[in-house]
Design a protein around this motif. Structure first.
Motif, short mmCIF file in Angstrom:
data_model
loop_
_atom_site.label_atom_id
_atom_site.label_comp_id
_atom_site.label_asym_id
_atom_site.label_seq_id
_atom_site.Cartn_x
_atom_site.Cartn_y
_atom_site.Cartn_z
N SER A 143 0.85 -1.18 0.00
CA SER A 143 0.00 0.00 0.00
C SER A 143 0.89 1.24 0.00
O SER A 143 2.10 1.17 0.25
CB SER A 143 -0.93 -0.01 1.22
OG SER A 143 -0.17 -0.05 2.40
N LEU A 144 0.31 2.40 -0.25
CA LEU A 144 1.07 3.61 -0.51
C LEU A 144 1.98 3.99 0.66
O LEU A 144 3.09 4.51 0.46
CB LEU A 144 0.10 4.77 -0.82
CG LEU A 144 0.73 6.06 -1.35
CD1 LEU A 144 1.51 5.79 -2.62
CD2 LEU A 144 -0.36 7.10 -1.61
N LYS A 147 5.88 2.91 0.72
CA LYS A 147 6.77 3.26 -0.38
C LYS A 147 8.22 3.32 0.05
O LYS A 147 9.11 2.78 -0.62
CB LYS A 147 6.35 4.60 -1.00
CG LYS A 147 7.21 5.01 -2.19
CD LYS A 147 6.79 6.33 -2.75
CE LYS A 147 7.66 6.70 -3.96
NZ LYS A 147 9.09 6.75 -3.63
N CYS A 198 -3.99 6.31 -7.47
CA CYS A 198 -3.39 7.53 -6.93
C CYS A 198 -3.75 8.76 -7.77
O CYS A 198 -3.18 9.84 -7.56
CB CYS A 198 -1.87 7.39 -6.86
SG CYS A 198 -1.31 6.08 -5.76
N PHE A 204 1.89 11.68 -4.45
CA PHE A 204 2.37 10.54 -5.23
C PHE A 204 1.32 10.21 -6.28
O PHE A 204 0.42 9.40 -6.04
CB PHE A 204 2.62 9.34 -4.30
CG PHE A 204 3.42 8.24 -4.94
CD1 PHE A 204 4.79 8.38 -5.09
CD2 PHE A 204 2.81 7.10 -5.42
CE1 PHE A 204 5.54 7.38 -5.69
CE2 PHE A 204 3.56 6.10 -6.02
CZ PHE A 204 4.92 6.25 -6.15
N CYS A 207 0.48 5.12 -9.29
CA CYS A 207 0.66 3.83 -8.65
C CYS A 207 -0.11 2.78 -9.43
O CYS A 207 -0.91 3.10 -10.31
CB CYS A 207 0.23 3.86 -7.19
SG CYS A 207 -1.47 4.37 -6.91
N VAL A 235 4.15 0.58 -5.61
CA VAL A 235 3.10 0.57 -4.60
C VAL A 235 1.74 0.84 -5.22
O VAL A 235 1.64 1.33 -6.35
CB VAL A 235 3.39 1.60 -3.49
CG1 VAL A 235 4.63 1.22 -2.72
CG2 VAL A 235 3.51 3.00 -4.06
N SER A 236 0.69 0.49 -4.46
CA SER A 236 -0.68 0.76 -4.88
C SER A 236 -1.36 1.58 -3.78
O SER A 236 -0.69 2.10 -2.88
CB SER A 236 -1.42 -0.56 -5.13
OG SER A 236 -2.72 -0.30 -5.61
N ARG A 237 -2.68 1.67 -3.84
CA ARG A 237 -3.39 2.50 -2.86
C ARG A 237 -4.76 1.89 -2.59
O ARG A 237 -5.46 1.48 -3.51
CB ARG A 237 -3.54 3.93 -3.40
CG ARG A 237 -4.14 4.90 -2.39
CD ARG A 237 -4.40 6.23 -3.08
NE ARG A 237 -4.91 7.24 -2.15
CZ ARG A 237 -5.51 8.37 -2.52
NH1 ARG A 237 -5.65 8.65 -3.81
NH2 ARG A 237 -5.95 9.23 -1.62
#
Length: 793
Positions: A143-144, A147, A198, A204, A207, A235-237
């Motif tokens: 997850s963000l 990072k 994102c 950021f 993502c 990374v993702s969110r």
């Protein structure tokens, strides 16, 4: 030398010591019923046994039956037995040509033949062999907020392989990642967020799409592959704070072929995250009502395909699957989450938790520490435990002292061997022909002890039963020395019919003269009492004097649910004592972390500590700021935690025993009246100070100086001179004081004399009759001289 042991418990002596012979209660009308009453009871199948008596019992203690004339060959008295089926010796190393035949538990298979109520015991040994292969799967939260952690571990593979190479010559590494379920309300689901969650996030802006779990690299010894794959990750969110980590853990555990777990290796699953996980039933917020099925659901792209179809797994399911696949789970979490995940470890066996720095820079040391902790302990678990079997454990660890109630040993060194004694008791008989098995295995080991169980609930004499036997007037079955009459017939040989009664029969149905016939709870028929049925339970006995429902209760439960009611008295199962069997003899919860019973400040009563030391409290009486030894106990933790010295300087021992929060300060100000000030002298003749406080939350807080207070101590000569000088000075002062007092006194006396003299002169001068004696004397002398001179001339 390993050997099998059997129980030395004497059930007959135990039965007789209570002053009660329940074998003779009359409740047993058959051999099988007799064996179930008590493990000391025996049955006589001899045909002519007891003919001289109008009433007799074939169920009695074995020695009593022999005294009463029963030949040994007719006595049914089965005992529990143990047979060893496989007993390969323990291995010493886990590498080399024999790595696929490594043995870490002995024996491997045994068979138990159990008589209900009869205790027997066996021993097993466990060894953590040297140089055992290790599979480590690194499962990372992408997850963000993670990072900076991703940037830190891009070269983790090489460094980790170097460090693990010091512990094992056979190491493999894999990698996977997770975020959360890609559905509302867990993630952003609007069309503009599908490709880039994102989108619009200024800090950021780019993502990858949200995903549940993604298996990236199968376990391999090529650590460069690990580095390559990690460097590709982004990374993702997701939307809410909790993550879908438990989904990922379950898939990493059950997808054995895809992950590449080896059968002959320790399985380490490192779970790195900076937030809490979603738990079972959270999925219902998104409409997921189907519970997790505990199976592997990786698609062709190695992604978790059932992420949006099933709920999150429960803690129980996670624990089951991790144990099933021999996986040690290591929670690597940030400091603020430590307590939450520490609570999870109590519910998931074989799990540890370590504190991860915000950017994961300590992850290698974290993994090494966790691995060493795992290898330093052995804990047994039981799977497929039959409900009607009681098991109790006694551990004998490296110090050789037995620990009743313990099934775990800690602080072990690799290569050390520990042993466990297991006491087994069957409480009842399952349906005829039922054979059961269960498994005992150390947490995380592939090795296990398989135990097969069969029950001795049948009598050998029952195999020769005769239907419509002449011994039973051809209207009953002769079995083990007694007749089982057809309906409507009674008597030892089925000689009576129901409803017949006479006064001579009634006397045989009274326990004593004046007592009620059949204790008022039955009818006398053909010299025997027929007990009434009761909605509360069974009424039995030669005179219907017994029942199985009049025993003591605890919270409304007969014999607390931990015993059987026999004729008004609770017969407790193994591990429980007391009139109502509510008192557990288990003592494992009473041992503190230092191995002492109730920390030496209380006694273990019914499985719980009762603190006797004034001021002591806590589950194991471990908290006691006012106890005389409190400062001494906490001093050892201060020494090992702050200065790596003292008796507990060994890092593993220090971490295990010293879990209190320690705050260091430059100057110590004891403002809290509840805090206890502790002072001790160090080896360098310095003074160390700290305070000990039990916080309202239950945590112990130690506030200590950063460094001991040190000062140049005076020499012996200086002290001697100072003492002598002080004595001399006091002497001089005393002499001066005495002189001053004498001087003042003399001056006062002299002044008084002078005053008297002045007054005398004044009186002489004013008195005409007074003549100065000196003047008179000289006048007389002059007269005498003149007269003398005149006489001569």
């Amino acid at each position: 030398m390993w050997n099998m042991s059997t129980s030395t418990w004497n059930p007959a002596a135990d039965l007789l010591s209570s002053g009660l012979n329940i074998c003779m209660s009359g409740s047993a009308t058959s051999c099988e019923e007799c064996l179930l009453i008590h493990p000391s009871c025996a049955w006589c199948a001899q045909e002519d046994f007891g003919k001289r008596r109008s009433l007799t019992s074939r169920c009695d203690l074995k020695q009593n039956l022999q005294k009463r004339g029963c030949e040994p060959r007719f006595i049914e008295y089965p005992r529990s037995t143990i047979s060893i089926l496989q007993n390969s010796p323990l291995s010493t190393k886990g590498s080399g040509p024999a790595q696929y035949d490594v043995v870490q538990i002995m024996p491997q298979r045994i068979s138990l033949s159990l008589r209900p109520g009869d205790q027997t015991a066996f021993s097993l040994q466990v060894r953590q062999v040297e140089d055992y292969p290790v599979d480590l799967y690194y499962l990372m939260d992408l997850s963000l907020s993670m990072k900076d952690d991703l940037d830190t571990i891009r070269n983790l593979g090489t460094k980790l392989a170097e460090e693990m190479g010091k512990l094992t010559s056979n190491f493999r590494l894999g990698f996977g990642s997770f975020v959360d379920k890609n559905m509302s309300p867990f993630s952003y689901t609007a069309p503009k967020y599908q490709e880039n969650p994102c989108n619009g996030y200024k800090l950021f802006p780019n993502c990858v799409p949200t995903f549940g779990f993604r298996h990236i690299l199968s376990l391999t010894d090529k650590v460069d592959r690990f580095n390559e794959e990690v460097q590709k990750q982004m990374v993702s969110r997701n939307r809410d704070a909790p993550e879908g980590g438990f989904d990922a853990i379950l898939q990493a555990a059950v997808c054995k072929e895809e992950i590449g777990w080896r059968k002959e290796a320790y399985h380490l699953l490192v779970f790195a995250t900076d937030d809490v996980p979603h738990l079972a039933l959270d999925g219902r917020l998104g409409g997921l009502v189907q519970p997790h099925d505990g199976r592997c659901h990786l698609n062709d792209h190695n992604e978790y395909s059932a992420s949006t179809k099933m709920d999150y797994p429960s803690l129980a399911l996670l624990g089951e699957k991790l144990a099933e696949n021999n996986i040690f789970l290591i929670f690597a979490v940030t400091k603020r989450l430590y307590v939450i995940y520490k609570n999870f470890t109590a519910l998931i066996p074989g799990t540890t938790v370590e504190i991860l720095d915000q950017d994961s820079k300590n992850v290698i040391q974290l993994i090494i520490t966790a691995y060493n902790n795992i290898r330093s302990k052995v804990e047994l678990t039981v799977s497929d435990h039959p409900e009607d079997i009681n098991l109790s454990f006694t551990a004998t660890c490296q110090d050789g002292k037995p620990l009743p109630g313990f099934r775990k040993c800690a602080d072990l060194k690799i290569g050390e061997t520990v042993s466990f004694d297991v006491s087994v008791e069957a409480r009842s008989c399952p349906p005829r022909g039922t054979d059961q098995t269960f498994t005992i295995k150390p947490v995380g080991f592939k090795d296990r002890l398989e135990v097969a169980v069969n029950y001795q609930c049948d009598c050998s004499c029952s195999r020769t039963a005769q239907v419509n036997s002449s011994l039973c007037n051809s209207i009953g079955m002769y079995n083990c020395g007694t007749c089982r009459c057809e309906p409507g017939y009674l008597g030892a040989h089925c000689e009576c019919q129901e409803g017949e009664a006479s006064s001579m029969y009634l006397s045989a149905c009274r326990e004593a003269e004046g007592k009620q016939v059949c204790s008022g709870r039955g009818e006398c028929s053909c010299n025997q009492c027929l007990c009434y049925e009761s909605e509360f339970g069974k009424i039995y006995g030669s005179f219907c004097e017994c029942d199985d429902f009049s025993c003591a209760r605890h919270k409304g439960v007969l014999c607390s649910g931990h015993g059987e009611c026999h004729c008004g008295e609770c017969k407790c199962h193994a591990g429980f004592v007391g009139d109502n069997c509510n008192c557990s003899t288990e003592t494992s919860l009473c041992f503190s972390d230092d191995g002492k019973m109730c920390s030496g400040r209380g006694s273990c009563v019914c499985g719980r500590c009762q603190c006797t030391e004034p001021g002591a409290f806590g589950e194991t009486c471990e908290k006691c700021p006012t106890c005389p030894d409190a400062c001494g106990t906490k001093r050892e933790c201060i020494e090992c935690r702050l200065f790596n010295s003292g008796r507990l300087a060994d890092n593993e021992t220090c971490q295990r025993l010293c879990k209190d929060k320690i705050i260091t300060v430059e100057s110590l100000e004891n403002e809290d009246p509840a805090a206890v000030l502790c002072v001790y002298k160090t080896e360098n003749d310095c003074v160390m100070k700290f305070t000990y406080l039990e916080h309202a939350s239950g945590r112990s807080i130690l506030t200590a100086l950063q460094e001991p207070e040190c000062g140049g101590g005076p020499s012996a000569l200086t002290v001697l001179l100072a003492v002598v000088g002080t004595i001399l000075l006091v002497g001089v002062v005393l002499l001066a004081t005495w002189k001053l007092v004498i001087t003042i006194h003399d001056r006062r006396e002299f002044a008084r004399f002078q005053s008297a003299r002045v007054r005398a002169r004044y009186l002489m001068a004013s008195n005409p009759l007074y003549k100065d004696p000196i003047t008179t004397h000289f006048a007389e002398m002059e007269t005498f001289e003149k007269s003398f001179n005149g006489g001569v001339h």
